[in-house]
Design a protein around this motif. Structure first.
Motif, PDB file in Angstrom:
ATOM      1  N   GLN A 259     -11.974 -30.685 -29.722  1.00  0.00           N
ATOM      2  CA  GLN A 259     -11.312 -30.464 -31.120  1.00  0.00           C
ATOM      3  C   GLN A 259     -10.048 -31.150 -31.076  1.00  0.00           C
ATOM      4  OE1 GLN A 259     -12.500 -27.458 -33.746  1.00  0.00           O
ATOM      5  NE2 GLN A 259     -10.497 -26.931 -34.292  1.00  0.00           N
ATOM      6  N   LEU A 260      -9.640 -32.026 -32.012  1.00  0.00           N
ATOM      7  CA  LEU A 260      -8.289 -32.505 -31.924  1.00  0.00           C
ATOM      8  C   LEU A 260      -7.325 -31.941 -32.829  1.00  0.00           C
ATOM      9  CD1 LEU A 260      -9.551 -36.106 -31.337  1.00  0.00           C
ATOM     10  CD2 LEU A 260      -9.066 -34.543 -29.352  1.00  0.00           C
ATOM     11  N   ALA A 301     -14.395 -34.916 -31.385  1.00  0.00           N
ATOM     12  CA  ALA A 301     -14.819 -36.280 -30.769  1.00  0.00           C
ATOM     13  C   ALA A 301     -15.909 -35.857 -29.775  1.00  0.00           C
ATOM     14  CB  ALA A 301     -13.898 -36.959 -30.291  1.00  0.00           C
ATOM     15  N   GLY A 302     -17.099 -36.614 -29.579  1.00  0.00           N
ATOM     16  CA  GLY A 302     -18.057 -36.437 -28.858  1.00  0.00           C
ATOM     17  C   GLY A 302     -19.234 -37.524 -29.060  1.00  0.00           C
ATOM     18  N   ALA A 310     -15.945 -32.421 -21.109  1.00  0.00           N
ATOM     19  CA  ALA A 310     -14.944 -32.389 -22.314  1.00  0.00           C
ATOM     20  C   ALA A 310     -13.375 -31.833 -21.971  1.00  0.00           C
ATOM     21  CB  ALA A 310     -15.708 -31.129 -23.046  1.00  0.00           C
ATOM     22  N   THR A 311     -13.552 -30.858 -20.707  1.00  0.00           N
ATOM     23  CA  THR A 311     -12.248 -30.454 -20.102  1.00  0.00           C
ATOM     24  C   THR A 311     -11.376 -31.988 -19.409  1.00  0.00           C
ATOM     25  OG1 THR A 311     -13.202 -28.561 -19.366  1.00  0.00           O
ATOM     26  CG2 THR A 311     -11.213 -29.425 -18.409  1.00  0.00           C
ATOM     27  N   ARG A 312     -12.062 -32.878 -18.906  1.00  0.00           N
ATOM     28  CA  ARG A 312     -11.529 -34.087 -18.416  1.00  0.00           C
ATOM     29  C   ARG A 312     -10.967 -35.054 -19.620  1.00  0.00           C
ATOM     30  NH1 ARG A 312     -14.761 -34.926 -14.599  1.00  0.00           N
ATOM     31  NH2 ARG A 312     -16.440 -35.860 -15.659  1.00  0.00           N
ATOM     32  N   LYS A 327     -14.889 -27.712 -26.938  1.00  0.00           N
ATOM     33  CA  LYS A 327     -16.023 -26.819 -27.767  1.00  0.00           C
ATOM     34  C   LYS A 327     -17.420 -27.083 -27.511  1.00  0.00           C
ATOM     35  CE  LYS A 327     -14.747 -25.948 -32.138  1.00  0.00           C
ATOM     36  NZ  LYS A 327     -14.445 -24.449 -31.912  1.00  0.00           N
ATOM     37  N   ARG A 328     -18.494 -26.137 -27.472  1.00  0.00           N
ATOM     38  CA  ARG A 328     -19.626 -26.491 -27.496  1.00  0.00           C
ATOM     39  C   ARG A 328     -20.243 -26.508 -28.873  1.00  0.00           C
ATOM     40  NH1 ARG A 328     -23.614 -26.216 -23.313  1.00  0.00           N
ATOM     41  NH2 ARG A 328     -25.586 -25.655 -23.839  1.00  0.00           N
TER      42      ARG A 328
END
Length: 329
Positions: A259-260, A301-302, A310-312, A327-328
């Motif tokens: 989430q941005l 985004a995903g 996601a962390t990277r 976020k899952r």
């Protein structure tokens, strides 16, 4: 009299150049506000008149499906027109689109130059071709160097390819590849590929393009030095299993997103996506999501396969000065 008429023509031409540039800028402003129809209305007549920046922007619109239906063939046509005038970023996108369309032979020269300029997707594809000897001469040292650079930029497919390569190349070749990769990183400016030769009377001189949609600026320079095929005294290794040569693709159904931000207006969320997609390498290959909740638009985004992915990605986004939360979904 002829000289006087020539001067008048030159003055008239000069007087037209400034409004044209202004119109391209108006289109950029509209795009960043999410008004894609207005942006295209500004760019299309300029593109049809031969403006390379407007042609590149039209290609982006057709590739992304903004203001028009997604049409890769139309995007290729616009990229090709801009690339013919020396627009480097149009040339980079042209090679990737041609490869995606299955015209790999035509794509390779563009991908080679894009890889030298530092495009991680082009490095992955062209490095694969060099390793397999597919449409280009086999060169395991240079292939390893390009794949190392693509991996360092965060392209996860490149990590898998490096693991496959390690099963076949010698220690000497591996060290040569790492050294070449380090040299590519140190000498980015001097390793840029030359633009394709063209008739200078057919358009303006080569120039770096403004960044209406993406922000990476690239200056023309000399072609990259090609590593000589290594001379290895060990017996010829068995033929390796081909490294996957599909265009880099993100997960189509992973359960994670990043989430941005949250915005009171949908247009602000879309403008933020355009800004970040230009600043964070690789982010534009993910799908933006505009999640509506209680009058707020959350920009996500995903999809991504795992919390680690996601962390990277969030780490890359934060390094560009933006907020990011895994976020899952």
């Amino acid at each position: 009299m002829n000289n006087f008429r020539g001067a008048l023509i030159a003055i008239a031409t000069l007087s037209l150049s400034q409004p044209l540039l202004a119109d391209v800028k108006l289109g950029v402003d509209a795009w960043q506000q999410g008004d894609y129809a207005k942006a295209l209305a500004e760019w299309r007549p300029l593109a049809e008149a031969g403006d390379a920046d407007a042609q590149f922007n039209m290609g982006q619109a057709y590739k992304l499906g903004r203001g028009v239906s997604t049409d890769l063939n139309a995007a290729i046509q616009w990229y090709r027109k801009a690339a013919a005038q020396g627009h480097l970023r149009a040339e980079d996108n042209l090679g990737l689109c041609l490869f995606q369309q299955g015209d790999r032979s035509a794509a390779m020269p563009y991908l080679e130059r894009a890889a030298a300029r530092g495009d991680s997707r082009a490095q992955y594809i062209y490095g694969t071709a060099l390793f397999n000897g597919d449409l280009v001469g086999k060169d395991w040292v240079r292939a390893y160097a390009l794949m190392t650079r693509a991996s360092a930029s965060g392209l996860t497919q490149a990590n898998s390819s490096l693991q496959q390569m390690n099963k076949y190349i010698s220690d000497e070749q591996r060290e040569q590849g790492k050294a070449l990769a380090a040299r590519m990183e140190r000498e980015k400016g001097s390793l840029l590929a030359s633009a394709p030769a063209r008739n200078e009377s057919a358009g303006p001189a080569l120039r770096p393009a403004p960044a209406p949609i993406r922000t990476t600026e690239v200056a023309p320079s000399a072609p990259p030095a090609r590593a000589e095929p290594p001379k290895v005294k060990t017996p010829t290794p068995p033929k390796p299993a081909p490294v996957a040569a599909t265009p880099p693709a993100r997960s189509a159904s992973g359960p994670w997103r990043v989430q941005l931000g949250a915005f009171s207006a949908d247009a602000r969320a879309r403008a933020m996506w355009t800004q970040l997609a230009g600043k964070v390498r690789g982010l534009s290959s993910y799908q933006p999501y505009y999640v509506q909740a209680g009058g707020i638009t959350r920009l996500q985004a995903g999809p991504l396969d795992s919390s680690a992915d996601a962390t990277r990605l969030c780490a890359q986004i934060k390094s560009a000065g933006a907020d990011c939360i895994p976020k899952r979904n």
